[in-house]
Motif scaffolding. Structure first.
Motif: not given
Length: 703
Positions: A27-29, A57-58, A64-65, A85-87
């Motif tokens: 939910s943080l992404t 998967m991005l 987001f990984m 995390c964002a790539v």
């Protein structure tokens, strides 16, 4: 998070990364809570987790990984920080590269790189790495690209090895050139002068000895014919051409050739000289020297032989590696297709069960209506054909429940001889060859007989219904080299071969024979699932299958099964007729309401009392509340915390134990290990009819 464990027909997510994904607060992404993920994202993550290759998967514009266990190992110390995390934040040193990947793939295009060089931080230090990278867009449920699926295979070791090899070859060439220069300045074998107008040859003593002139020959008048006779016949023409070139153009003369020694061996020499011309430009004198280059030529021959051997070894290694890689790609492709077909077959079986149950109930409601009976009968036949198709899909996907036992191949061939002859026809001759003492194998006999029958029918069709089909059983020992690309360990195997001398297949057809629904037969002559089923069964049995074929010469199909050292299984005695019954209470546990309703009606028409539960949680609550039942009839795959295997474990420890009958489109290894059922596990595969249900229920209750 339900789909992470059950997902109704799709293989469950396993491994450490599946657990981490479930535990992460998404939910943080921008992906939102995991329960709200789109079906497309769930399917892509399922494929990713099932892959043995490093995959990530991005998702979304920030990428987001989400990644699998293999990628976690590749990420090293950055795992598990990279998850969610964002790539560009996870890999800041290659942020521009990853931004380009997101821009291109989210626009609907794909990218691929072979041995792409990147600089990554490892242990806090920049390091040159090379990777094979494959990027594909992943559409969301509205079919617009929403993410990027990446396959990351590091090739650093291979690239560095190739560079080291090239550097070694460069050094080898440099050393070889220095050796050749040193050898070319070898010992002098004499000097000579050719008086061209008088065609007279003179030379020193060393020159005369080299060309085997008689001791009484004058050094000032050496017969030219003796010198020419000493030159190797294969070299004489080139020597004359080079001399003619020097006389015509004046360029320096240089030639390498062999001279016969008195003992019959040949000596390599290099002759060098120049032509002097008179004032009118006519050839006048031709002075020159001979140099011994025999050691250099011997060294060159050795180096050439070594180089050719090295090239051959490299070519053999490359060929073997390419073969293994191609077999791996083919196996991965079939594995991916198998996962999809297994899920489809499971859902298909549930649909067929609803149709079949209602058809049987309709037939019972209208026993005197001939039109209804005729139409229902036709529909049930179609359902049975669909069930057979689904069974073949499950066999290919390695999802069929097997009941293996230890068998001697001789018993299997003896038991199906009559069946084979009836199926193949009188115009086909069957030859069976087995060793005197064939090793035993641990297989499902029915499925092995089906596999042999499928291969035999294909062989018959390849020979247009006439000829000899050979079935051969062999005890073989495979070493590691023989197992390369076969996905089986070295050891003892029984090889069962089916050989025909029919039309054969070209390579492009041969590469597709195991793919489901691929067939070279005309419409209506085959589903294209026969060999797919054989492939899945052999793989599920821990073996390997390969097919070789040549156009016009025939086809050889070979199945390898691991040798079993366990004692051979005995033939089961005929079962006693089932005792009548039908007054017991049965708890029906099924999440599909239509299937549950039809099953209950079939059971109640047979006289049983029924209770129902939509999942394992409801069923366990009833049982713990003290409801007494004589049998638990439960679907294998259901939502909820309580699994069907948990119900079975509870039933087993009751006093007396409560019998359990499972039913499913396929087992998904919840009640089996690699879909191998234990002797005390009872399974009724969907779709089933009222007679099969009644017989199985009665059998379990009587047992």
């Amino acid at each position: 998070m339900q789909f992470l464990t059950h997902n109704h027909g799709c293989p469950g997510w396993g491994g450490e990364m599946a657990r981490r994904i479930r535990a992460y607060d998404w939910s943080l992404t921008e992906l939102g809570p995991i329960e709200q993920w789109s079906a497309s994202l769930r399917s892509a993550v399922q494929v990713l987790l099932a892959s043995p290759l490093p995959m990530v998967m991005l998702w979304g514009r920030q990428g987001f990984m989400i990644y699998n266990d293999a990628y976690a190992e590749f990420a090293g110390g950055r795992h598990p920080y990279l998850l969610g995390c964002a790539v560009e934040l996870g890999w800041p040193e290659v942020a521009d590269f990853n931004r380009h990947v997101l821009d291109v793939c989210l626009a609907g295009d794909t990218l691929s790189y072979r041995s792409k060089e990147l600089v990554l931080l490892r242990d806090g230090k920049p390091e040159d790495v090379w990777m094979d990278l494959y990027y594909s867009p992943v559409p969301d449920d509205d079919q617009t690209p929403a993410g990027v699926l990446a396959i990351v295979v590091e090739t650093t070791e291979r690239v560095l090895s190739e560079r080291a090899r090239q550097e070694a070859e460069r050094r080898y060439r440099a050393v070889n050139e220095r050796i050749q220069l040193a050898l070319s300045a070898g010992p002098l074998l004499g000097s000579f002068v050719w008086d061209i107008p008088n065609d007279a040859l003179s030379g020193d003593e060393r020159f005369a000895r080299t060309f085997n002139y008689p001791a009484d020959c004058s050094l000032d008048a050496l017969p030219i014919g003796i010198a020419r006779q000493s030159i190797h016949p294969d070299d004489l023409e080139e020597v004359n051409q080079r001399v003619e070139l020097t006389l015509r153009t004046g360029i320096p003369y240089s030639s390498e050739y062999r001279i016969r020694r008195p003992d019959g061996d040949y000596l390599w020499v290099q002759a060098s000289g120049r032509c002097e011309f008179d004032a009118l430009g006519q050839p006048l004198r031709f002075p020159g020297v001979l140099i011994d280059i025999n050691e250099r030529k011997t060294a060159e021959a050795s180096l050439l032989k070594f180089t050719r051997n090295l090239e051959q070894r490299v070519a053999d290694e490359v060929r073997a590696r390419l073969t293994a890689e191609e077999q791996l790609r083919q196996a991965q492709k079939l594995e991916s297709i198998g996962g999809l077909t297994g899920g489809v077959a499971h859902d298909f079986n549930n649909l067929l069960q609803v149709i079949a149950s209602n058809l049987h109930l309709l037939a019972r409601h209208e026993p005197d209506n001939r039109n209804v009976q005729r139409r229902v009968g036709a529909a049930i036949e179609a359902v049975e054909r669909g069930a057979k198709l689904s069974s073949q899909l499950l066999a290919f996907a390695r999802r069929q429940p097997l009941s293996p036992a230890v068998y001697n191949p001789g018993r299997i061939f003896d038991g199906m001889a009559e069946l084979l002859q009836r199926a193949l026809g009188e115009t086909i001759q069957i030859e069976v060859a087995l060793p005197d003492e064939p090793w035993c194998i641990h297989v499902d006999r029915n499925q092995l007989e089906n596999a042999l029958l499928n291969l035999a029918i294909n062989a018959r069709d390849a020979m247009s219904g006439e000829g000899i089909i050979r079935m051969i059983g062999e005890n073989v020992v495979l070493d590691e080299a023989s197992c390369a690309g076969k996905d089986i360990p070295a050891g003892d195997y029984v090889r069962l071969s089916v050989i025909d001398h029919g039309a054969g297949m070209p390579p492009d057809i041969l590469n597709q024979v195991f793919e489901p629904f691929f067939t070279t037969k005309t419409d209506g002559q085959g589903t294209g699932l026969g060999l797919s089923m054989v492939f899945g069964f052999v793989k599920q049995s821990g073996g390997h299958i390969e097919i070789s074929s040549l156009l016009g010469e025939g086809t050889r199909a070979q199945m390898y099964f691991p040798r079993s050292l366990q004692p051979e299984a005995r033939d089961e005695a005929l079962l006693e007729p089932l005792q009548p019954g039908g007054q017991e209470t049965i708890l029906v546990v099924e999440d599909n309401a239509e299937v549950r309703s039809a099953s209950v009606e079939l059971l109640e028409q047979s006289g049983y009392r029924t209770l129902t539960a939509a999942n394992g949680d409801e069923a366990m609550k009833l049982l713990l509340d003290g409801v007494a039942v004589d049998l638990i009839f439960t679907d294998v795959v259901m939502p909820g915390l309580i699994k069907s295997s948990d119900l079975a474990a509870w039933a087993k420890v009751q006093t007396p134990p409560v019998p359990v009958l499972f039913t499913s489109g396929h087992t998904r290894d919840i009640i089996s290990r690699n879909h191998l059922l234990s002797p005390d596990t009872h399974l009724l595969s969907k779709p089933y009819g009222p007679d099969a249900l009644k017989q199985m229920v009665r059998s379990v209750l009587s047992g």
